[in-house]
Design a protein around this motif. Structure first.
Motif, short mmCIF file in Angstrom:
data_model
loop_
_atom_site.label_atom_id
_atom_site.label_comp_id
_atom_site.label_asym_id
_atom_site.label_seq_id
_atom_site.Cartn_x
_atom_site.Cartn_y
_atom_site.Cartn_z
N LYS A 1 63.97 17.28 -37.86
CA LYS A 1 63.76 17.56 -36.45
C LYS A 1 64.43 16.49 -35.59
O LYS A 1 64.53 15.33 -35.97
CB LYS A 1 62.26 17.59 -36.15
CG LYS A 1 61.52 18.74 -36.84
CD LYS A 1 60.04 18.72 -36.47
CE LYS A 1 59.30 19.86 -37.15
NZ LYS A 1 57.84 19.85 -36.81
N THR B 1 65.06 13.64 -33.16
CA THR B 1 64.25 12.46 -32.89
C THR B 1 65.06 11.44 -32.09
O THR B 1 66.29 11.55 -32.01
CB THR B 1 63.74 11.82 -34.20
OG1 THR B 1 62.83 10.77 -33.91
CG2 THR B 1 64.90 11.26 -35.02
N THR B 2 64.40 10.46 -31.52
CA THR B 2 65.07 9.43 -30.71
C THR B 2 65.17 8.13 -31.49
O THR B 2 64.18 7.67 -32.06
CB THR B 2 64.32 9.19 -29.39
OG1 THR B 2 64.27 10.42 -28.63
CG2 THR B 2 65.02 8.13 -28.56
N VAL B 3 66.36 7.56 -31.53
CA VAL B 3 66.60 6.27 -32.18
C VAL B 3 67.23 5.33 -31.17
O VAL B 3 68.32 5.61 -30.66
CB VAL B 3 67.53 6.43 -33.41
CG1 VAL B 3 67.86 5.06 -34.00
CG2 VAL B 3 66.90 7.33 -34.45
N ARG C 1 69.16 10.42 -28.44
CA ARG C 1 68.70 11.66 -29.06
C ARG C 1 69.54 11.95 -30.30
O ARG C 1 70.77 12.04 -30.21
CB ARG C 1 68.81 12.83 -28.06
CG ARG C 1 68.36 14.19 -28.60
CD ARG C 1 68.58 15.26 -27.53
NE ARG C 1 68.33 16.60 -28.04
CZ ARG C 1 67.14 17.19 -28.03
NH1 ARG C 1 66.10 16.55 -27.52
NH2 ARG C 1 67.00 18.42 -28.50
N TYR D 1 71.21 9.43 -38.83
CA TYR D 1 70.67 9.87 -37.54
C TYR D 1 71.85 9.99 -36.59
O TYR D 1 72.42 8.99 -36.15
CB TYR D 1 69.63 8.88 -37.03
CG TYR D 1 68.40 8.81 -37.92
CD1 TYR D 1 67.27 9.55 -37.61
CD2 TYR D 1 68.40 8.03 -39.07
CE1 TYR D 1 66.15 9.51 -38.44
CE2 TYR D 1 67.27 7.98 -39.89
CZ TYR D 1 66.16 8.73 -39.57
OH TYR D 1 65.05 8.70 -40.39
#
Length: 253
Positions: free
Chosen positions: A173, A175-177, A181, A197
Motif C-alpha cells: 500500500k 505509504t509516506t517515507v 509519497r 519505496y
C-alpha cells in the motif's frame, strides 16, 4: 597496511548500498504509476537511479553472513567527487572521506586506529594529530575509496544486477517515507526480502531500500538527486601527506 584497511572498509560499507539495489527488466506501460505491476515499478525506479548525475546515500545495518552493522553517509557524483564518512559501529571507529578531482582526504578517529589497526595504530594517530591524510586518487593504497566515491562505479554495479528476474515481486500500500509519497515493491528471493519505496510523483526515484531476512537487516536512503557534491576540502594546515603516515612504498597504479 593502515591505508589499505581504511580504504577496503570504506569500500565494503558503500557496497551495502550497491548490493541492496535490484530489479528485473520489463516493458514500460502508460498506466497510472501506482497501478503498474510491481516489476514495472521496480524497473522504472532502477532506471531513474541510473540516470542521476549525483546522489546522497545513507546505508546502515548489515547484510548478514557475520558482518558487523555499519553506516555509510556519502554524497557522490559521476565525476568521482564525494564527501561524507563511514562509521563501523559499536565504537569500532569511523572515517571521514573527501574526494575532489585527483585528491583524496581521509580522517580516521581514535577508535578506528585502536580497533582496526591495533599494531601501529597509535603511532599513525600521533602523526596525524587529528588531521586528514591526503593522497592521490592514483595511489593504489586508496583505490577502494576512490572506486566507492565514483557514482559511475555504483551505476555499473547496479546495472550488472539489473538483468535478473529471479524471485517473486509484490506491491504494498502507498505509504509516506520522509514526507514523500511512495509505493513499496518487494522482491522475495529465497529467505530474503528486498523492498524499494518508490516516489509516486515526478521522477520515480527509490527513496528507501531495505533488505531483510537470511541474517540481513539493512536500509539505504537516497536523496539529493542531481544536487552537487559539497566543494569544501580540508585546508593544507589540517592535512598530512599519506606517505608521511604510511611510508613511501609502491603507491601508483
Amino acid at each position: 597496511m593502515a591505508g589499505q584497511r581504511i580504504a577496503t572498509r570504506a569500500g565494503a560499507c558503500a557496497a551495502v548500498a550497491v548490493l541492496a539495489v535490484a530489479g528485473g527488466t520489463v516493458a514500460r506501460a502508460d498506466d497510472g504509476f501506482e497501478a503498474l505491476p510491481a516489476e514495472q515499478i521496480a524497473d522504472r525506479s532502477r532506471d531513474a537511479l541510473l540516470d542521476v548525475s549525483s546522489v546522497h546515500l545513507r546505508a546502515r545495518g548489515d547484510l548478514g553472513k557475520g558482518r558487523s552493522p555499519m553506516t555509510v553517509d556519502l554524497t557522490l557524483d559521476r565525476n568521482g567527487n564525494c564527501a561524507g564518512g563511514v562509521d563501523l559501529g559499536k565504537d569500532k571507529g569511523s572515517v571521514k572521506i573527501v574526494k575532489r578531482g585527483d585528491s583524496v582526504w581521509l580522517k580516521p578517529d581514535a577508535d578506528f586506529w585502536e580497533n582496526q589497526v591495533p599494531v601501529g595504530g597509535s603511532a599513525f594517530e600521533a602523526i596525524l594529530a587529528g588531521r586528514y591524510m591526503r593522497g592521490s586518487a592514483s595511489d593504489s593504497r586508496l583505490r577502494p575509496v576512490v572506486e566507492a566515491c565514483d557514482l559511475d562505479t555504483f551505476r555499473e554495479l547496479v546495472s550488472d544486477n539489473a538483468g535478473s528476474d529471479a524471485g517473486t515481486y509484490s506491491k504494498g500500500k502507498v505509504t509516506t517515507v520522509d514526507g514523500v509519497r511512495t509505493v513499496p515493491v518487494t522482491r522475495t528471493l529465497n529467505e530474503q526480502k528486498l523492498t524499494a519505496y518508490v516516489d509516486t510523483g515526478g521522477t520515480h526515484y527509490p527513496v528507501r531500500i531495505t533488505v531483510r531476512g537470511d541474517g540481513a537487516d539493512a536500509a539505504v536512503d537516497f536523496s539529493g538527486f542531481d544536487e552537487p557534491v559539497p566543494t569544501a576540502t580540508p585546508p593544507a594546515d589540517e592535512t598530512v601527506d599519506v606517505s608521511a603516515v604510511l611510508g613511501r612504498g609502491p603507491s601508483q597504479s
